[in-house]
Enzyme design. Structure first.
Site, PDB file in Angstrom:
ATOM      1  N   ASP A   1     -12.887  21.180 -22.886  1.00 13.63           N
ATOM      2  CA  ASP A   1     -13.324  21.086 -21.488  1.00 13.63           C
ATOM      3  C   ASP A   1     -14.298  22.234 -21.285  1.00 13.63           C
ATOM      4  O   ASP A   1     -13.887  23.386 -21.152  1.00 13.63           O
ATOM      5  CB  ASP A   1     -12.089  21.211 -20.579  1.00 13.63           C
ATOM      6  CG  ASP A   1     -12.455  21.351 -19.094  1.00 13.63           C
ATOM      7  OD1 ASP A   1     -13.639  21.188 -18.751  1.00 13.63           O
ATOM      8  OD2 ASP A   1     -11.539  21.636 -18.296  1.00 13.63           O
TER       9      ASP A   1
ATOM     10  N   LYS B   1     -23.627  25.832 -17.027  1.00  7.33           N
ATOM     11  CA  LYS B   1     -23.470  24.375 -17.001  1.00  7.33           C
ATOM     12  C   LYS B   1     -24.372  23.727 -15.934  1.00  7.33           C
ATOM     13  O   LYS B   1     -24.856  22.618 -16.113  1.00  7.33           O
ATOM     14  CB  LYS B   1     -22.007  24.046 -16.714  1.00  7.33           C
ATOM     15  CG  LYS B   1     -21.659  22.588 -16.894  1.00  7.33           C
ATOM     16  CD  LYS B   1     -20.165  22.408 -16.735  1.00  7.33           C
ATOM     17  CE  LYS B   1     -19.766  20.965 -16.727  1.00  7.33           C
ATOM     18  NZ  LYS B   1     -18.316  20.831 -16.515  1.00  7.33           N
TER      19      LYS B   1
ATOM     20  N   GLU C   1     -15.146  13.941 -17.500  1.00  9.83           N
ATOM     21  CA  GLU C   1     -13.971  14.739 -17.149  1.00  9.83           C
ATOM     22  C   GLU C   1     -12.884  13.909 -16.457  1.00  9.83           C
ATOM     23  O   GLU C   1     -11.714  14.005 -16.831  1.00  9.83           O
ATOM     24  CB  GLU C   1     -14.397  15.928 -16.277  1.00  9.83           C
ATOM     25  CG  GLU C   1     -15.132  16.995 -17.102  1.00  9.83           C
ATOM     26  CD  GLU C   1     -16.043  17.891 -16.272  1.00  9.83           C
ATOM     27  OE1 GLU C   1     -15.956  17.833 -15.024  1.00  9.83           O
ATOM     28  OE2 GLU C   1     -16.841  18.644 -16.863  1.00  9.83           O
TER      29      GLU C   1
ATOM     30  N   ASP D   1     -11.094  16.767  -8.283  1.00  7.04           N
ATOM     31  CA  ASP D   1     -11.194  17.936  -9.162  1.00  7.04           C
ATOM     32  C   ASP D   1     -11.747  19.132  -8.396  1.00  7.04           C
ATOM     33  O   ASP D   1     -12.954  19.242  -8.183  1.00  7.04           O
ATOM     34  CB  ASP D   1     -12.086  17.566 -10.359  1.00  7.04           C
ATOM     35  CG  ASP D   1     -12.242  18.718 -11.352  1.00  7.04           C
ATOM     36  OD1 ASP D   1     -11.802  19.847 -11.067  1.00  7.04           O
ATOM     37  OD2 ASP D   1     -12.818  18.474 -12.434  1.00  7.04           O
TER      38      ASP D   1
END
Lengths: 182, 602
Positions: free
Chosen positions: B8, B70, B147, B169
Site C-alpha cells: 500500500d 504520491k 485501493e 477511506d
C-alpha cells in the site's frame, strides 16, 4: 479324415490350449492389478484423511497459540507493573506528607529519590537515555523542534535537549526532543 | 519462486504485507513499526533517509525533504537536490526500496515481485508511473490494483456473489470514497470522489486549538509560540482522540506545560466525546459531501449499497462511523485494522498471482460447541466452537450412583452452560457396566468429527472395553441465524448461567460429601469412636437438610463443616496407622483423598 486334416485339428487344439492358458494368465494379472489398485486407493484415501486431520490439528494449534498469545500479552507487563506500584506508593507518600507542609526541600529530595528509583526500574528493563546535547544531530535518535541560528555550536549539532529520548534494547522508543544549530 | 508482496503505497503512510499460511501478515519495518511514513529526505551529509527518520529531520532540512510525492505521480514534476533531479517515480521507488529491504530482512529471502495499490481515480499515466517506481526499486509489479478493491479483497467480499460496495477511506492526509461493483470476482469502479486535503491531523488540530483557547482563557497565556508546549499538546490531542473512540470522556493532563513568574502552570482538561463531535462536525461533513457525490455519480440510492468498508485510521472515530452508518443505513465492516486493510488485500492478490492462495484446502469449523450432559444438567463441552475439523477429542467420565450399570449419553450442541438451554443432537445408552461404587467406573466419551461434519460419539467402558457409538450430523436443522442467536444468547446469559452452574456445582459437591461421609461411617464402623460418628452424622444430616432448601451459602458452609468432620476422622485414622507420620504428610494425604470427586460425575 486325412492325416493332414487330423494333424490340423490337433494343432488347433494345441493352439486353443495355449490361448486359454494365456488368457488365464492375463486374467490373473488383471485380478492382481485390481487388488493392488484397490489397496492403493484405500491407502490414498487413508492418507488424505490423515492429511486433513493433521491440517486441522495445525489450524487448531494456531488458534490455541493465538489464544495463549493474547493471554500472555494481557499479563506481559505484570512484572513491570508490580515494580511501578512501589513507585506509586512512594509518590503517594510524598503527596500525603507534603500536604499542608511547606517543607519544599524535603519534598524535592523525596521526588528526586522517586525519580531515581524509576530510572533504575527502566534501566533494569533495558531502557537507556539517549545522549543529545553537543552531539551531531542524528535523526535516528533526535527529533528537532527548532533550528537555532547563531549559536556557538557548529552547524547541525544538538544545542539543547527539551525532552529526553530513550532506547530500549537497541531500538529507539522515543527520540530526544532537541534544538539543532542551523 | 519467491514470495510476492502486497504494498500500500500511500500519500502519508505506506505498508507492506505478505501471505503466510493463508493469512495476510503486515511486515513491520526495521524500526518495528507496521506503517512507514511516505517521506524521503536527503541529509546534509548526503545520506538518503526514508520513513520515520526522514520525517523527523524534515524541520532541520525542509528543502531536502520530500513529502506526499504520491500527489505528483504521473506528472513531469521533479525534485531537485544538489543539482540532481528526481522524478516522482524515483522518489516513490526510494520508499518502495525501504519497504522491500525491511521485508526481505523479515522474510530472509529476496523479493522480486509485488502487487501495488493505487487510488481508484488514478489515470493510466499515474498507474504506469507507479509501476515504473516498482521497477526502479527492483521489483516486477505483477499488478496494480485499486485501493478500494484491495480493501474488499481483504474482507473476502469477492467470494460472495454480485454486490455493490462503498469504500470509505479517511487516511492520514487524504479522503477517498469509492463505489465498486463486484461480480464473479471482477471489480468495477462505479464512481469515486474525495478530498485530498483531509485526514487525521485535522481532527488533532481541532483539539489543539481548543486546548490553546481554554488555556488562554484560564491563564492568559498563548501556548502557540512555545514549540515544546505545542509538541506536548499535539501528543495529548492524539491520545485524547484515540481514547474517545473507546470511552466517552478523555482526561488531558499536561503538568508543567509552561512557567510564569508566579510559578509553573499545568494543563488539566477533560474532553467529552460530545464536545469533540461538536468541534469536528465540519470535518465529518467534509467527508459526507464527497460521499453523496459518489453515490449520485453511480446513480445508486443509499439502500442499493450492500456493504460499507472503512479504511484509514480516522475511520475509528465514532462520529465518522455514525455519519456513514446513518447515510447508508448499514453497519460498516470493521475487524481488520483500517490502517492495514489495503496492504492486506494487496497481499491476498499477490498470493493469488503467486499461486499461494488457490491451492489452499479450506477446512470447516464447528459453528457450535459439542458436548454431553453431566450431573445436575450441566453441559460439559468436549469440542469447543470454532475448532477446525476433522478432529477428535475424548474425556473420561464416571458414574453418579452406586451400582449404576448403564450411563445415558445425551449429546448436545450450543454455548450455554446448562444442557437444557442447548440443542439435543442425539441420545444413547451404554449398558452392561459392572456393578461398582459411584465414581469408580471409567467411561471414555469420544467425539470424532470427520471432514464432512459427521459426528461420531463413542462411549466406552474402560474396564470391559464395551462400547456404543452414535453417528450424528452436526448443526442439523440449524440455520446460520440460529447459530448466531445461540452464540449471542450465551453472551447475554453468561452471568445468569454462571450463577446457575455454581449452584449446581455446590449441590453436587455437597451430595458427594454426604456420600463420602456415609461410606466412611459404614466402612469404619468398628474403628470409629462415638464422638467422631456423632460429629459426622450431625454434620451430614444438617447438610442434607440444607440441600433440601435453597440457601447456597448455607449449603457451602455445611459442606465445609462436614468436610472438616470427615477429615478430622481420617486424620486420626492415618495417625493410628502411621504414628510417626509428620503433619505435612497428613495434609498431603487429606487433600489427595478428595480428588475422585473433582472429576465430572456422570
Amino acid at each position: 479324415m486325412t492325416e493332414e486334416e487330423l494333424k490340423e485339428v490337433i494343432d488347433n487344439s494345441e493352439d486353443t490350449e495355449s490361448l486359454m492358458k494365456e488368457a488365464n494368465e492375463e486374467n490373473e494379472v488383471i485380478k492382481r492389478l485390481k487388488t493392488e489398485m484397490e489397496k492403493h486407493q484405500e491407502e490414498a484415501q487413508k492418507n488424505r484423511e490423515l492429511y486433513l486431520r493433521l491440517l486441522a490439528d495445525v489450524e487448531n494449534m494456531k488458534k490455541r497459540a493465538v489464544r495463549e498469545r493474547e493471554e500472555y500479552i494481557q499479563f506481559a507487563t505484570l512484572p513491570v507493573i508490580k515494580k511501578i506500584l512501589a513507585v506509586i506508593d512512594d509518590l503517594e507518600r510524598a503527596l500525603d506528607m507534603s500536604a499542608g507542609d511547606q517543607n519544599y526541600e524535603a519534598l524535592f529530595k523525596g521526588v528526586e529519590m522517586i525519580n531515581n528509583s524509576l530510572h533504575e526500574l527502566i534501566k533494569a528493563e533495558g531502557v537507556e537515555p539517549i545522549d543529545a546535547v553537543g552531539k551531531p544531530f542524528d535523526p535516528q535518535f533526535h527529533q528537532p523542534l527548532t533550528v537555532e541560528t547563531g549559536s556557538d555550536y557548529i552547524e547541525n549539532t544538538v544545542t539543547d535537549e527539551l525532552q529526553r529520548g530513550y532506547i530500549m534494547k537497541g531500538r529507539v522508543i522515543r527520540p530526544s526532543l532537541v534544538k539543532v544549530s542551523g | 519462486m519467491g514470495k510476492v508482496v502486497g504494498i500500500d503505497l500511500g500519500t502519508t503512510n505506506s505498508a507492506i504485507a505478505v501471505m503466510e499460511g493463508n493469512e495476510a501478515v503486515i511486515i513491520a519495518n526495521a524500526e518495528g513499526e507496521r506503517i512507514t511514513p511516505s517521506v524521503v529526505g536527503f541529509s546534509k551529509t548526503n545520506e538518503r533517509l526514508v520513513g520515520r527518520i526522514a520525517k523527523r529531520q524534515a524541520i532541520t532540512n525542509p528543502e531536502r525533504t520530500v513529502v506526499s510525492i504520491k500527489r505528483r505521480m504521473g506528472t513531469d514534476y521533479t525534485v531537485s537536490v544538489d543539482g540532481k533531479k528526481y522524478t516522482p517515480q524515483e522518489i516513490s521507488a526510494m520508499i518502495l526500496q525501504k519497504l522491500k529491504t525491511d521485508a526481505e530482512a523479515y522474510l530472509g529471502q529476496p523479493i522480486t515481485q509485488a502487487v501495488i495499490t493505487v487510488p481508484a481515480y488514478f489515470t493510466d499515466a499515474q498507474r504506469q508511473a507507479t509501476k515504473d517506481a516498482g521497477k526502479i526499486a527492483g521489483m516486477e509489479v505483477l499488478r496494480i490494483i485499486n485501493e478500494p478493491t484491495a480493501a474488499a479483497l481483504a474482507y473476502g467480499l469477492d467470494k460472495e456473489g454480485t454486490q455493490t460496495i462503498l469504500v470509505f477511506d479517511l487516511g492520514g492526509g487524504t479522503f477517498d470514497v469509492s463505489i465498486l461493483e463486484i461480480g464473479d470476482g471482477v471489480f468495477e469502479v462505479k464512481s469515486t470522489s474525495g478530498n485530498n486535503r483531509l485526514g487525521g491531523d485535522d481532527f488533532d488540530d481541532k483539539i489543539i486549538s481548543w486546548l490553546i483557547e481554554e488555556f488562554k482563557k484560564d491563564h492568559g497565556i498563548d501556548l502557540r509560540n512555545d514549540k515544546m508546549a505545542m509538541h506536548r499538546l499535539k501528543e495529548a490531542a492524539e491520545k485524547a482522540k484515540h481514547e474517545l473512540s473507546g470511552v466517552i470522556t478523555a482526561d488531558i493532563n499536561i503538568p508543567y506545560i509552561t512557567a510564569t513568574q508566579e510559578g509553573p502552570l499545568h494543563l488539566e482538561k477533560s474532553l467529552t466525546r460530545a464536545r469533540f463531535n461538536e468541534m469536528t462536525a465540519d470535518l465529518v461533513e467534509k467527508t459526507m459531501g464527497p460521499t453523496r457525490q459518489a453515490l449520485k455519480d453511480s446513480g445508486l440510492k443509499p439502500s442499493e449499497i450492500d456493504k460499507v468498508i472503512l479504511v484509514g485510521g480516522s475511520t475509528r472515530i465514532p462520529a465518522v462511523q455514525d455519519a456513514i452508518r446513518n447515510f447508508i443505513g448499514k453497519e460498516p465492516f470493521k475487524g481488520i485494522n483500517p490502517d492495514e486493510v489495503v496492504a492486506a488485500g494487496a497481499a491476498i492478490q499477490a498470493g493469488v498471482l503467486a499461486g499461494d492462495v488457490t491451492d489452499v484446502v479450506l477446512l470447516d469449523v464447528t459453528p457450535l460447541s459439542l458436548g454431553i450432559e453431566t450431573l445436575g444438567g450441566i453441559f460439559t463441552r468436549i469440542i469447543e466452537r470454532n475448532t477446525t475439523i476433522p478432529t477428535a477429542k475424548s474425556q473420561i467420565f464416571t458414574t453418579a450412583a452406586d451400582n449404576q450399570t448403564s450411563v445415558d449419553i445425551h449429546v448436545l450442541q450450543g454455548e450455554r452452560k446448562m444442557a437444557g438451554n442447548n440443542v439435543t443432537m442425539g441420545r444413547f445408552q451404554l449398558a452392561g457396566l459392572p456393578s461398582a461404587p459411584r465414581g469408580v467406573p471409567q467411561v471414555e466419551v469420544k467425539f470424532d468429527i470427520d471432514v464432512n461434519g459427521i459426528v461420531h460419539v463413542t462411549a466406552k467402558d474402560l474396564a470391559t472395553n464395551k462400547e456404543q457409538t452414535i453417528t450424528l450430523t452436526s448443526s442439523t436443522g440449524l440455520s446460520d441465524e440460529d447459530i448466531d442467536r445461540m452464540v449471542k444468547d450465551a453472551e447475554k446469559y453468561a452471568e445468569e448461567d454462571e450463577k446457575h452452574l455454581k449452584e449446581i456445582e455446590t449441590r453436587n459437591n455437597a451430595d458427594s460429601m454426604i456420600y463420602q461421609a456415609e461410606k466412611l461411617i459404614k466402612d469404619n464402623a468398628e474403628q470409629m469412636d462415638e464422638e467422631n460418628r456423632e460429629a459426622i452424622s450431625k454434620a451430614k444430616d444438617e447438610l442434607q437438610s440444607a440441600l433440601n432448601g435453597n440457601d447456597l451459602e448455607d449449603i457451602k458452609a455445611k459442606t465445609e463443616i462436614l468436610t472438616n468432620a470427615v477429615y478430622a476422622f481420617s486424620a486420626k485414622m492415618y495417625e493410628k496407622a502411621n504414628p510417626q507420620g509428620g503433619d505435612g504428610e497428613e495434609d498431603y494425604i487429606n487433600t489427595d483423598y478428595s480428588t475422585p470427586d473433582d472429576e465430572d460425575n456422570k
